[in-house]
Design a protein around this motif. Structure first.
Motif, PDB file in Angstrom:
ATOM      1  N   THR A  17      -6.894   0.832  -2.357  1.00 24.26           N
ATOM      2  CA  THR A  17      -6.346  -0.190  -2.377  1.00 24.26           C
ATOM      3  C   THR A  17      -7.687  -1.077  -3.142  1.00 24.26           C
ATOM      4  OG1 THR A  17      -6.920  -0.656  -0.284  1.00 24.26           O
ATOM      5  CG2 THR A  17      -4.736  -0.240  -0.657  1.00 24.26           C
ATOM      6  N   PRO A  18      -7.517  -2.227  -3.858  1.00 24.54           N
ATOM      7  CA  PRO A  18      -8.884  -2.980  -3.569  1.00 24.54           C
ATOM      8  C   PRO A  18      -9.638  -3.363  -2.685  1.00 24.54           C
ATOM      9  CG  PRO A  18      -6.747  -4.364  -4.944  1.00 24.54           C
ATOM     10  CD  PRO A  18      -6.434  -2.936  -3.648  1.00 24.54           C
ATOM     11  N   GLY A  19      -9.196  -3.332  -1.067  1.00 23.58           N
ATOM     12  CA  GLY A  19      -9.899  -4.036   0.202  1.00 23.58           C
ATOM     13  C   GLY A  19     -10.881  -2.069  -0.113  1.00 23.58           C
ATOM     14  N   GLY A  20     -10.124  -1.041   0.028  1.00 22.30           N
ATOM     15  CA  GLY A  20     -10.652  -0.034   0.070  1.00 22.30           C
ATOM     16  C   GLY A  20     -12.032   0.580  -0.828  1.00 22.30           C
ATOM     17  N   VAL A  21     -11.647   0.017  -1.615  1.00 26.42           N
ATOM     18  CA  VAL A  21     -12.941  -0.063  -2.839  1.00 26.42           C
ATOM     19  C   VAL A  21     -13.830  -0.582  -2.738  1.00 26.42           C
ATOM     20  CG1 VAL A  21     -12.854   0.313  -5.428  1.00 26.42           C
ATOM     21  CG2 VAL A  21     -11.144   1.294  -4.879  1.00 26.42           C
ATOM     22  N   PHE A  22     -13.634  -1.652  -2.288  1.00 22.44           N
ATOM     23  CA  PHE A  22     -15.139  -3.070  -2.156  1.00 22.44           C
ATOM     24  C   PHE A  22     -15.547  -2.509  -1.068  1.00 22.44           C
ATOM     25  CE2 PHE A  22     -16.640  -6.286   0.144  1.00 22.44           C
ATOM     26  CZ  PHE A  22     -17.136  -7.477  -0.809  1.00 22.44           C
ATOM     27  N   GLN A  23     -14.707  -1.702   0.080  1.00 25.69           N
ATOM     28  CA  GLN A  23     -15.570  -1.648   1.651  1.00 25.69           C
ATOM     29  C   GLN A  23     -16.294  -0.202   0.856  1.00 25.69           C
ATOM     30  OE1 GLN A  23     -12.706  -1.131   4.632  1.00 25.69           O
ATOM     31  NE2 GLN A  23     -14.090   1.191   5.348  1.00 25.69           N
ATOM     32  N   MET A  24     -15.721   0.559   0.013  1.00 27.76           N
ATOM     33  CA  MET A  24     -16.796   1.703  -0.482  1.00 27.76           C
ATOM     34  C   MET A  24     -18.244   1.122  -1.077  1.00 27.76           C
ATOM     35  SD  MET A  24     -14.450   4.953  -1.429  1.00 27.76           S
ATOM     36  CE  MET A  24     -13.083   3.980  -2.262  1.00 27.76           C
ATOM     37  N   ASN A  25     -18.322   0.384  -2.080  1.00 33.45           N
ATOM     38  CA  ASN A  25     -19.191  -0.110  -3.136  1.00 33.45           C
ATOM     39  C   ASN A  25     -19.814  -1.020  -2.797  1.00 33.45           C
ATOM     40  OD1 ASN A  25     -18.360   1.622  -5.374  1.00 33.45           O
ATOM     41  ND2 ASN A  25     -16.906   1.276  -3.529  1.00 33.45           N
ATOM     42  N   ALA A  26     -19.432  -2.559  -2.254  1.00 34.75           N
ATOM     43  CA  ALA A  26     -20.230  -3.602  -2.196  1.00 34.75           C
ATOM     44  C   ALA A  26     -21.042  -3.567  -0.898  1.00 34.75           C
ATOM     45  CB  ALA A  26     -19.282  -4.578  -1.084  1.00 34.75           C
ATOM     46  N   GLU A  27     -20.997  -2.656   0.108  1.00 37.48           N
ATOM     47  CA  GLU A  27     -22.461  -2.895   0.453  1.00 37.48           C
ATOM     48  C   GLU A  27     -23.756  -2.313  -0.324  1.00 37.48           C
ATOM     49  OE1 GLU A  27     -23.620  -4.504   4.254  1.00 37.48           O
ATOM     50  OE2 GLU A  27     -22.140  -5.286   3.454  1.00 37.48           O
ATOM     51  N   ARG A  28     -23.682  -1.356  -0.894  1.00 39.76           N
ATOM     52  CA  ARG A  28     -24.564  -0.555  -1.617  1.00 39.76           C
ATOM     53  C   ARG A  28     -25.466  -1.414  -2.912  1.00 39.76           C
ATOM     54  NH1 ARG A  28     -24.779   5.550  -1.025  1.00 39.76           N
ATOM     55  NH2 ARG A  28     -25.683   4.545   1.047  1.00 39.76           N
ATOM     56  N   VAL A  29     -23.963  -1.732  -4.077  1.00 39.22           N
ATOM     57  CA  VAL A  29     -24.486  -3.248  -4.048  1.00 39.22           C
ATOM     58  C   VAL A  29     -25.238  -3.973  -3.715  1.00 39.22           C
ATOM     59  CG1 VAL A  29     -23.334  -4.536  -5.867  1.00 39.22           C
ATOM     60  CG2 VAL A  29     -22.346  -2.356  -5.836  1.00 39.22           C
ATOM     61  N   LEU A  30     -24.902  -5.273  -3.082  1.00 44.27           N
ATOM     62  CA  LEU A  30     -25.422  -5.808  -2.498  1.00 44.27           C
ATOM     63  C   LEU A  30     -26.567  -5.359  -1.434  1.00 44.27           C
ATOM     64  CD1 LEU A  30     -22.239  -7.433  -0.477  1.00 44.27           C
ATOM     65  CD2 LEU A  30     -23.714  -8.689  -2.068  1.00 44.27           C
ATOM     66  N   SER A  85       0.664  -1.484  -0.198  1.00 48.02           N
ATOM     67  CA  SER A  85       0.173  -0.303  -0.033  1.00 48.02           C
ATOM     68  C   SER A  85       1.031   1.382   0.275  1.00 48.02           C
ATOM     69  CB  SER A  85      -0.749   0.195   1.407  1.00 48.02           C
ATOM     70  OG  SER A  85       0.069   0.254   2.850  1.00 48.02           O
ATOM     71  N   PRO A  86       0.593   2.292   0.072  1.00 45.92           N
ATOM     72  CA  PRO A  86       0.723   3.518  -0.768  1.00 45.92           C
ATOM     73  C   PRO A  86       1.745   4.199   1.364  1.00 45.92           C
ATOM     74  CG  PRO A  86      -0.846   4.176  -1.119  1.00 45.92           C
ATOM     75  CD  PRO A  86      -1.001   2.627  -0.883  1.00 45.92           C
ATOM     76  N   GLU A 137     -13.103   0.881 -10.277  1.00 44.20           N
ATOM     77  CA  GLU A 137     -11.375   0.865 -10.443  1.00 44.20           C
ATOM     78  C   GLU A 137     -10.977   1.367  -9.338  1.00 44.20           C
ATOM     79  OE1 GLU A 137     -11.046   3.737 -12.820  1.00 44.20           O
ATOM     80  OE2 GLU A 137     -12.169   2.446 -14.142  1.00 44.20           O
ATOM     81  N   HIS A 138      -9.215   0.831  -8.601  1.00 40.85           N
ATOM     82  CA  HIS A 138      -8.791   1.001  -7.226  1.00 40.85           C
ATOM     83  C   HIS A 138      -7.766   1.582  -8.323  1.00 40.85           C
ATOM     84  CE1 HIS A 138      -5.121  -1.772  -7.821  1.00 40.85           C
ATOM     85  NE2 HIS A 138      -6.315  -2.291  -8.064  1.00 40.85           N
ATOM     86  N   GLY A 139      -6.809   2.465  -7.282  1.00 42.06           N
ATOM     87  CA  GLY A 139      -5.558   3.372  -7.760  1.00 42.06           C
ATOM     88  C   GLY A 139      -4.508   2.868  -7.293  1.00 42.06           C
ATOM     89  N   GLY A 140      -4.228   1.764  -6.590  1.00 43.12           N
ATOM     90  CA  GLY A 140      -3.606   0.745  -6.232  1.00 43.12           C
ATOM     91  C   GLY A 140      -2.442   0.850  -7.139  1.00 43.12           C
ATOM     92  N   ARG A 141      -1.519  -0.194  -6.669  1.00 40.37           N
ATOM     93  CA  ARG A 141      -0.290  -1.373  -7.589  1.00 40.37           C
ATOM     94  C   ARG A 141      -1.180  -2.040  -8.749  1.00 40.37           C
ATOM     95  NH1 ARG A 141       4.037  -5.296  -4.449  1.00 40.37           N
ATOM     96  NH2 ARG A 141       2.940  -6.279  -5.857  1.00 40.37           N
TER      97      ARG A 141
END
Length: 960
Positions: free
Chosen positions: A677-690, A197-198, A777-781
């Motif tokens: 990070t992928p985990g962070g982007v998932f955290q931002m979006n997944a609950e609303r999608v689900l 991570s950064p 999309e995420h902004g990590g590696r």
């Protein structure tokens, strides 16, 4: 991340580098003992053998003829359980340049084949004994040690024998088969990829600047991809034989067992352990600390939080703990605590330019003793934040503490030591095992809470204001400082500007800090209580339930699981299910607020802390699916106060605007790190999608968060706390009469509230039926990604047996994923499955599967999952697999029943909804009764690939 922990997470991340190293004990300042340096050529020894401090008399310390040390301690909390730890005195700093990451890699290989355990069988053996991989079976490697952890849910002789046997295999019997090593490389690379991570990149840069030429700066435990990918077997064998030796090992055993019998087992199993290559222990040159003077440097990267550190360092001395060193460390802890209280108070003022700041004093083993200031600026105020924080530090350095500040810190310490001593007989077994291993690691003497309290009481009179103030300047007298700024963009606060600010603060004339008065706690009288109109006993669960004339309900469970521990939950009917999604209520923002930060009508948050100095209480707020809760934890002595605190926040929360603005200052950093990070982007979006876009779920956008007003948050929370019916749950070391007395003094005085409102839209939460492939999309590696699958199921209460069956089915999926996706294909470090069933929303639930995988491995992961699902639906699950999935659940449940935490979790709401009581009663029976055929039926019914939701998190340039 749960919403209730967001504000604490903001601050914890901001303050991560400021945490004080926990002291194992404090001692009276007795005549100084000779300081004894730890001799690395002689292997591990116990600190009390080289100290004037006596160890905990209930722990048995021993050393085998081969040099292996061990500690055994009887402890029965929870009853009939045990914890084992095998500590190897070697970590990543002991690696050669050709072994970077192999200390950690070896930790993985301990589960991949040994002289007496075939490859892939160790985890299965442990699962058959009720240990789940991760929660009960784990290991970790840091810079200077490797620790293997087994937490046994049972202490039958076979369980103990198996645990000791498997640790003996890890200690000296690993095969390190070349094929097994190659198979594990992808797993380690997956872990390296997931952890990058950064923030980690920034840490690497900082250590290189702070400790050039020292091993710490170039020995992150995860290692490098190049060596992980290509290190030959000989490199593994070299490290293993050099450091996995009895002289470098300590076995810790704590549990509800016979100490003599355990000692005999340890001797029988480990006495034949001899070094694979006899001779002197291999020594490591850790590098000498290099004086650098003042250093100013920066690091920027997309996704990096904005923050600053100022670090003073001194050469490290590796010595055993003595009365004198412990007293010195304790005094430094007091000095740091006083300054941190000043930082906290300043951060809560509207004019503060920093959102959080604090110092920590720590020994970085084999590297340096450091004092570090960490600062999190408010957005756009980095320069002012640094200058304010450093000015506060300089003021403290020049003029010292005040007597009221010292008195407050000592009062808090007194309460903490006293509470620990009162609860000593029921300390948690797992925590004790970790504490003993930690004391060996730190060269400290392991002592009892009563010893700690006794020594504290002797030391307290010696902690005068003159003594404390005399030691403040030495905290900041080391080499440096190293002033480090990290951010996405530096703006105009670059090296030159930082240097100018530093010099300006040092040259300004300062005056002493102004003292402030402490206000008395005003919330002691609330009115005339209403009477109890109904009392019922739930005999099989050991519970008493009361109903008051004003409508307040209360559940009381008196226990002796933990001495002097009481947990209280105030449950307000109506959570998310009482709110309309059309109104877009600021649920996430309200939960993040934390409530306590806004203070009370008669006291600010800082004034509350001052008023309640030396008292033990808590205040935790959460907005759940079907209820809003306030929680607190306390002791018998402060039980009345804890109830007053909960009552005060129920009736007189202040929601001060400056507290809301301070929270918002953390928000840009939070969203910046999430997006990286992928985990962070998932955290931002997944609950609303689900939840099919339902606005009550998930994290709002940053703009939406920042646009939320304090009044909106106040309106939402106040509606819950001041209008909804109340149900109180009290669990712990408290009698029914004591509980009734405190309810009468507080919540029984409230005016009657209306009956629970009919939930709004309780059946409208739906699992997505369309647009089942979502990509973010995420902004990590560019090699980082996350793939997530979910199948719709059902809610909990409509069929509790089905819900329990789906939990076990998810555990079976996790076993298959570990075997297929992690071990065989090496696609991911930690693939997992879980089942979610709503308590509030009719028909809503899902089984989910997730793994962090490279973007190009998303499809192979999907194919592997489809193969697993197809097989489970077509073929009955084997009895051994069912045993390995179910036994950890059953053993954990049996132990949970013996803890206050479990009952505090399951009892709230049982008076409003009696189905909850039946769910408690039937859990073991339902899980025990599940068959392989039942799980196959559930798989056929619910694991429908045509209804499967897929969420993919890909790097920006690869998202399609």
């Amino acid at each position: 991340m749960s919403r209730k922990t967001l504000i604490s997470t903001f601050i914890a991340v901001a303050m991560a580098t400021t945490a004080l190293t926990p002291l194992s004990m404090v001692y009276a300042a007795e005549p100084a003992a000779a300081v004894r340096t730890i001799d690395p050529t002689k292997g591990v020894d116990f600190a009390h053998n080289h100290s004037d401090i006596k160890p905990d008399p209930t722990a048995r310390f021993g050393k085998l003829p081969n040099g292996m040390t061990y500690v055994i301690m009887k402890n029965a909390t929870p009853p009939a359980t045990a914890s084992l730890r095998l500590r190897i005195n070697a970590g990543s700093m002991m690696e050669s340049d050709q072994q970077l990451g192999l200390a950690h890699f070896l930790e993985h290989m301990a589960f991949n084949g040994s002289k007496n355990v075939p490859e892939g069988e160790m985890i299965k053996i442990l699962q058959r004994h009720g240990l789940e991989f991760g929660p009960d079976t784990n290991a970790y490697t840091n810079f200077d040690e490797t620790v293997y952890q087994l937490d046994l849910p049972k202490v039958a002789e076979d369980d103990i024998d198996t645990g000791i046997f498997l640790l003996r295999e890890a200690a000296g019997n690993l095969l390190l088969d070349a094929k097994a090593v190659d198979a594990e490389r992808g797993v380690i690379l997956g872990e390296e990829r997931a952890r990058n991570s950064p923030g980690l990149n920034n840490y690497k840069k900082w250590t290189a600047a702070a400790f050039p030429g020292q091993k710490y700066a170039s020995r992150l435990p995860i290692g490098t991809p190049e060596i992980i990918s290509g290190a030959p077997r000989d490199a593994f064998v070299d490290f293993y034989t050099a450091f996995y030796r009895p002289e470098q090992a300590t076995l810790v055993a704590v549990g509800d067992f016979d100490v003599d019998a355990i000692e005999a087992k340890i001797k029988a199993k480990f006495s034949d352990w001899q070094p694979a290559t006899p001779g002197a222990l291999r020594q490591t040159d850790f590098g000498a600390y290099k004086t650098k003077g003042v250093v100013v440097d920066t690091y920027s990267e997309k996704g990096l939080r904005d923050g600053m550190t100022v670090t003073w360092a001194k050469p490290y001395a590796d010595t055993y703990q003595t009365y004198g060193s412990a007293a010195d460390d304790f005094a430094d802890m007091i000095r740091a605590s006083i300054l941190n209280e000043r930082f906290e108070r300043q951060a809560k003022l509207p004019e503060s330019a920093f959102a959080a700041a604090g110092i920590g004093v720590d020994d970085m083993k084999y590297t340096a003793k450091v004092t570090q200031l960490a600062v999190t600026p408010k957005p756009g105020q980095a320069k002012a934040a640094f200058e304010q924080a450093y000015t506060l530090l300089r003021q403290y350095e020049l003029y010292g503490a005040t007597q009221p500040e010292l008195d407050r810190v000592l009062a808090d310490l007194d309460a903490g030591f006293k509470a620990a001593a009162q609860g000593a007989a029921t300390r948690n077994t797992r925590d004790l095992a970790d504490a003993i291993a930690g004391s060996v690691h730190q060269g400290q003497v392991f002592t009892s809470p009563q010893q700690d309290y006794d020594f504290y009481l002797k030391l307290k009179p010696k902690m005068t204001l003159d003594l404390v103030n005399a030691g403040i300047k030495p905290l900041f007298a080391g080499d440096g400082p190293i002033i480090w700024r990290s951010a996405e963009t530096l703006g105009d606060f670059d090296k030159a500007a930082i240097t100018a600010s530093y010099e300006a603060v040092r040259s300004v004339q300062l005056t002493a800090a102004e003292a402030h008065a402490t206000k008395p706690w005003p919330y002691t009288e609330f009115g005339i209580p209403s009477a109890i109109v109904k009392r019922e006993e739930v005999a099989d669960l050991g519970v008493v339930q009361l109903t008051y004339a004003n409508g307040v309900k209360a559940t009381i469970k008196s226990t002796k699981f933990k001495d002097d521990e009481i947990g209280i939950t105030i449950r307000f009917a109506g959570g998310l299910d009482s709110l309309s999604p059309a109104a877009r209520p600021p649920i996430f923002q309200a939960s993040a607020h934390g409530l306590s930060e806004g203070g009370l009508g008669q006291l600010t948050a800082a004034e509350i802390k001052d008023s309640l100095t030396g008292r033990i209480y808590g205040i935790d707020f959460d907005l759940g699916e079907d209820a809003t809760t306030l929680r607190g934890g306390t002791t018998r002595e402060d039980f009345a106060l804890q109830m007053q605190v909960l009552m005060a926040f129920t009736t007189d929360s202040a929601y001060r605007a400056d507290a809301w603005e301070r929270l918002k200052a953390f928000v840009p950093n939070y969203y910046t790190s999430l997006a990286s990070t992928p985990g962070g982007v998932f955290q931002m979006n997944a609950e609303r999608v689900l939840h099919s876009g339902d606005s009550r779920f998930g994290i709002p956008s940053q703009d939406e968060f920042l646009a939320t007003t304090n009044d909106q948050v106040k309106s939402l929370i106040d509606t819950q706390l001041k209008t909804q019916p109340i149900e109180i749950t009290i669990v712990g070391d408290v009698t029914e009469e004591q509980a009734k007395a405190q309810i009468a003094a507080t919540f029984a005085t409230l005016k009657p509230r209306t009956a629970t409102p009919e939930p709004k839209d309780s059946d409208t939460v739906k699992f997505p039926a369309s647009n089942l492939n979502q990509v973010f999309e995420h902004g990590g590696r560019p090699d980082q990604g996350l793939t997530y699958f979910a199948f719709p199921t059902g809610d909990f209460f409509s069929d509790t047996r089905r819900a329990r069956g789906l939990e076990i089915l998810a555990d079976v999926l996790s076993l298959r994923l570990t075997d297929e996706v992690r071990e065989k294909k090496a696609l991911a470090y930690s693939p997992n499955a879980s089942s979610t069933a709503s308590n509030a929303f009719t028909g809503y639930g899902y089984v989910s599967i997730a793994a962090e995988v490279k973007p190009e491995d998303s499809q192979p992961f999907a194919e592997a999952l489809k193969t697993i699902v197809t097989d489970i639906k077509a073929n009955p699950i084997g009895e051994d697999e069912l045993l390995r999935a179910r036994k950890p659940v059953l053993d954990r449940l049996e132990n949970q029943w013996k803890t206050n935490g479990y009952w505090s979790q399951v009892l709230p709401g049982t008076m409003s909804d009696p189905r909850r009581l039946e769910a408690i009663r039937t859990r073991r029976e339902q899980v025990t009764g599940l068959t392989a055929a039942d799980l196959q039926t559930l798989a056929v019914t619910y694991l429908d690939l045509d209804k499967m939701l897929t969420i993919q998190i890909k790097p920006a340039e690869k998202a399609q």
